[in-house]
Design a protein around this motif. Structure first.
Motif, PDB file in Angstrom:
ATOM      1  N   MET A 142      97.229  40.525  74.589  1.00  0.00           N
ATOM      2  CA  MET A 142      96.709  39.075  73.573  1.00  0.00           C
ATOM      3  C   MET A 142      95.925  39.701  73.776  1.00  0.00           C
ATOM      4  SD  MET A 142      97.136  36.264  71.687  1.00  0.00           S
ATOM      5  CE  MET A 142      96.618  36.270  69.241  1.00  0.00           C
ATOM      6  N   GLY A 143      95.282  40.690  73.084  1.00  0.00           N
ATOM      7  CA  GLY A 143      93.036  40.914  73.094  1.00  0.00           C
ATOM      8  C   GLY A 143      92.243  39.724  72.368  1.00  0.00           C
ATOM      9  N   ASN A 144      91.261  40.101  72.646  1.00  0.00           N
ATOM     10  CA  ASN A 144      90.074  39.521  72.420  1.00  0.00           C
ATOM     11  C   ASN A 144      90.194  39.057  70.928  1.00  0.00           C
ATOM     12  OD1 ASN A 144      89.671  38.190  74.755  1.00  0.00           O
ATOM     13  ND2 ASN A 144      87.849  39.450  75.094  1.00  0.00           N
ATOM     14  N   ILE A 145      90.028  38.449  70.400  1.00  0.00           N
ATOM     15  CA  ILE A 145      89.672  37.727  68.222  1.00  0.00           C
ATOM     16  C   ILE A 145      88.326  37.791  68.002  1.00  0.00           C
ATOM     17  CG2 ILE A 145      89.934  36.432  66.477  1.00  0.00           C
ATOM     18  CD1 ILE A 145      92.205  35.000  67.861  1.00  0.00           C
ATOM     19  N   SER A 146      87.873  38.773  68.125  1.00  0.00           N
ATOM     20  CA  SER A 146      86.139  39.073  67.301  1.00  0.00           C
ATOM     21  C   SER A 146      85.979  37.900  66.000  1.00  0.00           C
ATOM     22  CB  SER A 146      85.996  40.837  67.271  1.00  0.00           C
ATOM     23  OG  SER A 146      86.188  41.737  68.077  1.00  0.00           O
ATOM     24  N   VAL A 147      84.611  37.815  66.320  1.00  0.00           N
ATOM     25  CA  VAL A 147      84.168  36.232  65.082  1.00  0.00           C
ATOM     26  C   VAL A 147      83.198  37.213  64.627  1.00  0.00           C
ATOM     27  CG1 VAL A 147      83.734  34.809  64.713  1.00  0.00           C
ATOM     28  CG2 VAL A 147      85.650  34.672  65.701  1.00  0.00           C
ATOM     29  N   SER A 148      83.146  36.846  63.837  1.00  0.00           N
ATOM     30  CA  SER A 148      81.545  38.304  63.191  1.00  0.00           C
ATOM     31  C   SER A 148      80.139  37.444  62.649  1.00  0.00           C
ATOM     32  CB  SER A 148      82.072  39.559  62.176  1.00  0.00           C
ATOM     33  OG  SER A 148      80.560  39.576  61.582  1.00  0.00           O
ATOM     34  N   ILE A 149      79.484  37.304  63.156  1.00  0.00           N
ATOM     35  CA  ILE A 149      78.185  36.787  62.269  1.00  0.00           C
ATOM     36  C   ILE A 149      77.254  37.217  62.300  1.00  0.00           C
ATOM     37  CG2 ILE A 149      78.863  34.642  63.795  1.00  0.00           C
ATOM     38  CD1 ILE A 149      76.854  35.165  65.894  1.00  0.00           C
ATOM     39  N   GLU A 150      75.746  36.730  61.759  1.00  0.00           N
ATOM     40  CA  GLU A 150      74.864  37.568  61.337  1.00  0.00           C
ATOM     41  C   GLU A 150      73.394  36.471  62.666  1.00  0.00           C
ATOM     42  OE1 GLU A 150      71.260  37.526  58.102  1.00  0.00           O
ATOM     43  OE2 GLU A 150      73.116  37.035  56.853  1.00  0.00           O
ATOM     44  N   SER A 151      73.644  37.433  63.243  1.00  0.00           N
ATOM     45  CA  SER A 151      72.688  37.529  64.057  1.00  0.00           C
ATOM     46  C   SER A 151      70.579  37.427  64.094  1.00  0.00           C
ATOM     47  CB  SER A 151      72.879  38.176  65.475  1.00  0.00           C
ATOM     48  OG  SER A 151      71.931  39.110  65.302  1.00  0.00           O
ATOM     49  N   PRO A 152      70.345  36.659  64.282  1.00  0.00           N
ATOM     50  CA  PRO A 152      68.644  37.108  64.203  1.00  0.00           C
ATOM     51  C   PRO A 152      67.867  38.482  65.339  1.00  0.00           C
ATOM     52  CG  PRO A 152      69.332  35.040  66.335  1.00  0.00           C
ATOM     53  CD  PRO A 152      70.031  35.712  65.953  1.00  0.00           C
ATOM     54  N   VAL A 153      68.643  38.925  65.216  1.00  0.00           N
ATOM     55  CA  VAL A 153      68.317  39.659  65.944  1.00  0.00           C
ATOM     56  C   VAL A 153      67.886  40.889  65.003  1.00  0.00           C
ATOM     57  CG1 VAL A 153      68.530  42.089  67.642  1.00  0.00           C
ATOM     58  CG2 VAL A 153      69.373  39.839  68.544  1.00  0.00           C
ATOM     59  N   LYS A 154      67.074  42.160  65.298  1.00  0.00           N
ATOM     60  CA  LYS A 154      66.159  42.632  64.212  1.00  0.00           C
ATOM     61  C   LYS A 154      65.362  43.950  65.316  1.00  0.00           C
ATOM     62  CE  LYS A 154      66.308  39.384  60.260  1.00  0.00           C
ATOM     63  NZ  LYS A 154      67.494  39.472  60.838  1.00  0.00           N
ATOM     64  N   TYR A 155      65.841  45.330  64.783  1.00  0.00           N
ATOM     65  CA  TYR A 155      65.095  45.937  65.308  1.00  0.00           C
ATOM     66  C   TYR A 155      64.431  46.673  64.634  1.00  0.00           C
ATOM     67  CZ  TYR A 155      70.140  46.458  67.188  1.00  0.00           C
ATOM     68  OH  TYR A 155      71.258  45.551  68.090  1.00  0.00           O
ATOM     69  N   TYR A 156      62.929  47.039  65.352  1.00  0.00           N
ATOM     70  CA  TYR A 156      61.925  47.396  64.660  1.00  0.00           C
ATOM     71  C   TYR A 156      61.702  49.034  65.923  1.00  0.00           C
ATOM     72  CZ  TYR A 156      61.351  42.952  63.346  1.00  0.00           C
ATOM     73  OH  TYR A 156      61.393  41.696  62.952  1.00  0.00           O
ATOM     74  N   ASP A 157      61.427  49.771  64.962  1.00  0.00           N
ATOM     75  CA  ASP A 157      61.024  51.141  65.035  1.00  0.00           C
ATOM     76  C   ASP A 157      58.961  51.030  65.482  1.00  0.00           C
ATOM     77  OD1 ASP A 157      63.159  52.179  65.650  1.00  0.00           O
ATOM     78  OD2 ASP A 157      63.021  53.010  63.427  1.00  0.00           O
ATOM     79  N   PHE A 158      58.644  51.119  66.826  1.00  0.00           N
ATOM     80  CA  PHE A 158      57.174  51.758  67.046  1.00  0.00           C
ATOM     81  C   PHE A 158      57.351  53.507  66.456  1.00  0.00           C
ATOM     82  CE2 PHE A 158      58.107  47.480  67.967  1.00  0.00           C
ATOM     83  CZ  PHE A 158      58.009  46.972  67.921  1.00  0.00           C
ATOM     84  N   VAL A 159      56.169  53.047  65.735  1.00  0.00           N
ATOM     85  CA  VAL A 159      55.706  54.808  66.049  1.00  0.00           C
ATOM     86  C   VAL A 159      54.198  54.694  66.601  1.00  0.00           C
ATOM     87  CG1 VAL A 159      57.642  54.807  63.952  1.00  0.00           C
ATOM     88  CG2 VAL A 159      54.674  54.369  63.569  1.00  0.00           C
ATOM     89  N   ASP A 160      53.957  56.527  66.809  1.00  0.00           N
ATOM     90  CA  ASP A 160      52.509  56.278  67.425  1.00  0.00           C
ATOM     91  C   ASP A 160      51.576  56.554  65.721  1.00  0.00           C
ATOM     92  OD1 ASP A 160      53.006  58.856  66.858  1.00  0.00           O
ATOM     93  OD2 ASP A 160      52.718  59.162  69.421  1.00  0.00           O
ATOM     94  N   GLN A 161      50.005  56.958  65.889  1.00  0.00           N
ATOM     95  CA  GLN A 161      50.043  57.528  65.087  1.00  0.00           C
ATOM     96  C   GLN A 161      50.445  59.206  64.275  1.00  0.00           C
ATOM     97  OE1 GLN A 161      48.567  57.347  68.641  1.00  0.00           O
ATOM     98  NE2 GLN A 161      47.354  59.095  68.931  1.00  0.00           N
ATOM     99  N   HIS A 162      51.072  59.555  65.007  1.00  0.00           N
ATOM    100  CA  HIS A 162      51.444  60.768  64.548  1.00  0.00           C
ATOM    101  C   HIS A 162      52.498  60.521  64.120  1.00  0.00           C
ATOM    102  CE1 HIS A 162      48.492  62.665  66.929  1.00  0.00           C
ATOM    103  NE2 HIS A 162      49.082  62.044  68.069  1.00  0.00           N
ATOM    104  N   GLY A 163      53.577  59.408  63.971  1.00  0.00           N
ATOM    105  CA  GLY A 163      54.715  58.744  62.965  1.00  0.00           C
ATOM    106  C   GLY A 163      55.740  59.633  64.191  1.00  0.00           C
ATOM    107  N   GLU A 164      55.381  59.430  65.143  1.00  0.00           N
ATOM    108  CA  GLU A 164      56.400  59.599  66.099  1.00  0.00           C
ATOM    109  C   GLU A 164      57.356  57.970  66.552  1.00  0.00           C
ATOM    110  OE1 GLU A 164      57.090  63.179  69.156  1.00  0.00           O
ATOM    111  OE2 GLU A 164      55.632  63.592  68.490  1.00  0.00           O
ATOM    112  N   ILE A 165      58.558  58.701  66.856  1.00  0.00           N
ATOM    113  CA  ILE A 165      58.778  56.820  67.360  1.00  0.00           C
ATOM    114  C   ILE A 165      58.591  57.401  69.020  1.00  0.00           C
ATOM    115  CG2 ILE A 165      60.990  55.655  67.795  1.00  0.00           C
ATOM    116  CD1 ILE A 165      62.350  56.879  64.894  1.00  0.00           C
ATOM    117  N   LEU A 166      57.572  55.645  69.225  1.00  0.00           N
ATOM    118  CA  LEU A 166      57.784  56.039  70.505  1.00  0.00           C
ATOM    119  C   LEU A 166      59.140  54.930  71.717  1.00  0.00           C
ATOM    120  CD1 LEU A 166      54.336  54.203  70.454  1.00  0.00           C
ATOM    121  CD2 LEU A 166      54.782  57.176  71.183  1.00  0.00           C
ATOM    122  N   ALA A 167      59.172  54.183  70.377  1.00  0.00           N
ATOM    123  CA  ALA A 167      60.227  52.490  70.604  1.00  0.00           C
ATOM    124  C   ALA A 167      60.834  51.982  69.902  1.00  0.00           C
ATOM    125  CB  ALA A 167      59.887  51.467  72.161  1.00  0.00           C
ATOM    126  N   THR A 168      62.339  52.376  70.377  1.00  0.00           N
ATOM    127  CA  THR A 168      63.062  50.940  69.326  1.00  0.00           C
ATOM    128  C   THR A 168      63.170  49.548  69.879  1.00  0.00           C
ATOM    129  OG1 THR A 168      64.309  53.229  67.867  1.00  0.00           O
ATOM    130  CG2 THR A 168      65.090  50.852  67.132  1.00  0.00           C
TER     131      THR A 168
END
Length: 158
Positions: free
Chosen positions: A1-27
């Motif tokens: 029997m496999g694991n049971i998945s439970v979906s929760i809302e986490s406080p994790v957010k994703y931020y794209d850091f862009v340079d002055q040229h609009g290019e994504i440096l890091a997410t």
């Protein structure tokens, strides 16, 4: 029997850091509402200041270090600072260092790692401020009837 998945809302957010040229440096993935980040921030800044002082002291003695020793030292301190940033944000921050190493000075002389920290701290402060305000509003909804008002003080005054 496999694991049971439970979906929760986490406080994790994703931020794209862009340079002055609009290019994504890091997410960047982290929980900006994590209140422990303030303690980690203090520790990391202390580590940074210590490393910066040690690095500056060592590099000011140019004649005593060979090029290889200087390169090795810079690399060691950069790796240590990268680990400190991972610790600070409980996240992989390596994307930021594909652009430059942590101690790389920018045009204004600020080390790259401080620019990253300062910008992320702005996010944390704004998010925790909003969260604190929301928490306060939610709490007030339930405590409103207990607030003092003329003739409505719920607790004995003597």
């Amino acid at each position: 029997m496999g694991n049971i998945s439970v979906s929760i809302e986490s406080p994790v957010k994703y931020y794209d850091f862009v340079d002055q040229h609009g290019e994504i440096l890091a997410t960047f993935r982290f929980a900006p509402s994590d209140l422990d980040i303030f303690d980690r921030h203090k520790k990391v800044l202390q580590s940074f200041e210590q490393m910066q002082a040690e690095l500056n002291a060592a590099l000011s003695r140019e004649n005593e270090l060979t090029e290889d020793e200087e390169f090795s030292m810079k690399k060691e301190y950069s790796e240590r600072m990268k680990k400190e940033l991972d610790y600070l944000f409980n996240s992989d921050t390596s994307g930021f260092f594909q652009v430059a190493s942590p101690f790389t000075p920018l045009d204004d002389g600020e080390p790259w790692v401080l620019v990253i920290i300062q910008n992320v701290v702005k996010i944390v402060e704004s998010v925790t401020g909003k969260n604190m305000a929301a928490m306060k509003n939610k709490a007030e909804k339930y405590t409103e009837k207990y607030k003092s008002a003329p003739g409505k003080y719920p607790f004995p005054t003597a």
